[in-house]
Design an enzyme around this catalytic site. Structure first.
Site, mmCIF file in Angstrom:
data_model
loop_
_atom_site.group_PDB
_atom_site.id
_atom_site.type_symbol
_atom_site.label_atom_id
_atom_site.label_comp_id
_atom_site.label_asym_id
_atom_site.label_seq_id
_atom_site.Cartn_x
_atom_site.Cartn_y
_atom_site.Cartn_z
ATOM 1 N N HIS A 54 -10.120 -6.603 4.493
ATOM 2 C CA HIS A 54 -8.687 -6.553 4.152
ATOM 3 C C HIS A 54 -8.317 -7.816 3.385
ATOM 4 O O HIS A 54 -8.775 -8.911 3.714
ATOM 5 C CB HIS A 54 -7.847 -6.436 5.432
ATOM 6 C CG HIS A 54 -6.406 -6.138 5.150
ATOM 7 N ND1 HIS A 54 -5.515 -7.098 4.709
ATOM 8 C CD2 HIS A 54 -5.699 -4.984 5.206
ATOM 9 C CE1 HIS A 54 -4.328 -6.546 4.532
ATOM 10 N NE2 HIS A 54 -4.414 -5.268 4.822
ATOM 11 N N CYS A 114 3.782 -13.944 2.386
ATOM 12 C CA CYS A 114 4.777 -13.877 3.458
ATOM 13 C C CYS A 114 4.686 -15.143 4.310
ATOM 14 O O CYS A 114 3.585 -15.597 4.638
ATOM 15 C CB CYS A 114 4.498 -12.640 4.319
ATOM 16 S SG CYS A 114 5.559 -12.569 5.763
ATOM 17 N N GLU A 130 -5.764 -9.675 3.331
ATOM 18 C CA GLU A 130 -5.198 -10.785 4.120
ATOM 19 C C GLU A 130 -6.306 -11.562 4.838
ATOM 20 O O GLU A 130 -6.298 -12.792 4.886
ATOM 21 C CB GLU A 130 -4.195 -10.236 5.148
ATOM 22 C CG GLU A 130 -3.549 -11.351 5.944
ATOM 23 C CD GLU A 130 -2.687 -10.837 7.094
ATOM 24 O OE1 GLU A 130 -1.926 -9.875 6.896
ATOM 25 O OE2 GLU A 130 -2.789 -11.414 8.185
ATOM 26 N N SER A 133 -2.653 1.829 4.053
ATOM 27 C CA SER A 133 -1.850 0.820 4.760
ATOM 28 C C SER A 133 -2.369 0.662 6.190
ATOM 29 O O SER A 133 -2.318 1.590 6.997
ATOM 30 C CB SER A 133 -0.382 1.265 4.747
ATOM 31 O OG SER A 133 0.313 0.640 5.791
ATOM 32 N N ASN A 152 -1.202 -1.152 8.711
ATOM 33 C CA ASN A 152 -0.215 -1.067 9.801
ATOM 34 C C ASN A 152 0.258 0.369 10.006
ATOM 35 O O ASN A 152 0.590 0.759 11.116
ATOM 36 C CB ASN A 152 0.927 -2.065 9.599
ATOM 37 C CG ASN A 152 1.838 -1.668 8.476
ATOM 38 O OD1 ASN A 152 2.738 -0.881 8.671
ATOM 39 N ND2 ASN A 152 1.581 -2.184 7.273
ATOM 40 N N HIS A 187 0.850 -1.182 0.000
ATOM 41 C CA HIS A 187 0.000 0.000 0.000
ATOM 42 C C HIS A 187 0.888 1.234 0.000
ATOM 43 O O HIS A 187 0.899 1.998 0.945
ATOM 44 C CB HIS A 187 -0.932 -0.019 1.219
ATOM 45 C CG HIS A 187 -1.895 -1.151 1.165
ATOM 46 N ND1 HIS A 187 -2.013 -2.089 2.147
ATOM 47 C CD2 HIS A 187 -2.775 -1.500 0.207
ATOM 48 C CE1 HIS A 187 -2.935 -2.974 1.804
ATOM 49 N NE2 HIS A 187 -3.413 -2.637 0.629
HETATM 50 S S1 SF4 Z 1 3.708 -7.144 7.841
HETATM 51 FE FE1 SF4 Z 1 2.883 -8.809 6.568
HETATM 52 S S2 SF4 Z 1 4.426 -9.071 4.983
HETATM 53 FE FE2 SF4 Z 1 5.407 -7.915 6.625
HETATM 54 S S3 SF4 Z 1 6.423 -9.483 7.919
HETATM 55 FE FE3 SF4 Z 1 4.383 -9.065 8.768
HETATM 56 S S4 SF4 Z 1 3.103 -10.636 7.854
HETATM 57 FE FE4 SF4 Z 1 4.936 -10.516 6.614
#
Ligand code: SF4
Length: 287
Positions: free
Chosen positions: A121, A93, A123, A216, A218, A39
């Site tokens: 989302h 990932c 994921e 994003s 996070n 993102h």
């Molecule tokens: S944020 Fe997502 S891509 Fe990055 S390490 Fe964590 S799980 Fe993996």
């Protein structure tokens, strides 16, 4: 004025590996990424400049090889994509794979699946699309709306703040004291490190600049976390979003960034903060 950087910030290994796989693949064959690999507009433009296509749906892929992003995808979606004759490269990932496997194990063992995360989302969709029944919770009101089950199995979207996840698991246990609640912590280590480092940073700064895409998850969580400890927190995508008035009467500016923000963007933002302050500033690391 001083600039300090969070001890852990910016792009995680999962995103870096996915980008490296895309760049390596496009040297040999045309490639379409399914969905947003990250993102972050700066990274996406760079990928497009290398000739990589992006499509939201397999039906729109203009190449024979497509790549699933670091966020992963459900088995159902993978099979549908292969069923179209497409060659699927997986950049999922490994820590998202851990979350998928943890959820499957809970379901196999007879737990009713609950995912702490955002329902829409990518994921979370990847984790839930293969399930017949499940719930996704993001706040206390979602837990209040759950129906009683004998056994709940809980995992989390990898980028959720672990404190919030634990709090919701606690609420679930309180709401259904007769039920067995098994929680597997699937929040990834890079997310935990960035969250903890953001707390340390925000505690020490007058102003915090959080760098990352507006979509994003996070990055937005980092903004929220920093806002608990610092009243002047600003979310920017690039150096162009900075404003001079943010840094007036400021002694210490903190910088952190989400897991899809490249180092080059972080460096450019730090440089621009120095320019706005009228000084050359070398960032120190917050410990
Ligand atoms: S944020 Fe997502 S891509 Fe990055 S390490 Fe964590 S799980 Fe993996």
């Amino acid at each position: 004025m001083k600039i300090i950087r969070a001890e852990h910030l910016g792009m995680c290994f999962g995103v870096k590996d996915a980008i490296a796989l895309a760049l390596d693949t496009v040297k040999r064959e045309p490639l379409t990424i399914l969905g947003d690999l990250v993102h972050n507009e700066a990274v996406l433009s760079e990928l497009r400049a290398k000739g990589i296509h992006v499509a939201q749906q397999p039906a729109d892929a203009g190449t024979r090889t497509v790549m699933v992003t670091a966020h992963g995808a459900s088995e159902r979606r993978m099979m549908e994509t292969r069923g179209r004759g497409l060659n699927v490269l997986e950049a999922t990932c490994p820590l998202v794979q851990v979350a998928h496997r943890s959820l499957s194990r809970l379901v196999r063992e007879g737990f009713y699946p609950v995912i702490v995360g955002k329902r829409d989302h990518v994921e979370v969709r990847g984790m839930t699309e293969d399930l017949d029944e499940f719930d996704v919770v993001l706040g206390g009101e979602d837990v209040a709306n759950l129906h009683e089950r004998p056994r709940f199995g809980v995992v989390a979207q990898t980028t959720q703040p672990i404190d919030k996840v634990r709090q919701l698991v606690g609420l679930l246990r309180e709401r259904f004291p007769q039920s067995e609640v098994r929680f597997i912590d699937t929040v990834c280590q890079p997310t935990k490190q960035r969250q903890n480092a953001a707390v340390e940073l925000a505690r020490q700064c007058d102003v915090v600049v959080v760098i990352g895409g507006t979509h994003s998850n996070n990055t937005r969580e980092l903004v929220k976390t920093c806002s608990y400890f610092c009243t002047r927190v600003h979310h920017v995508q690039t150096a162009d979003d900075l404003r001079e008035d943010w840094f007036r009467t400021t002694d210490i500016v903190g910088v952190t960034a989400g897991t899809s923000t490249p180092d080059s963007v972080i460096a450019a933002v730090e440089k621009a903060i120095g320019t706005l302050a009228g000084k050359e500033l070398s960032p120190a690391v917050c410990r």
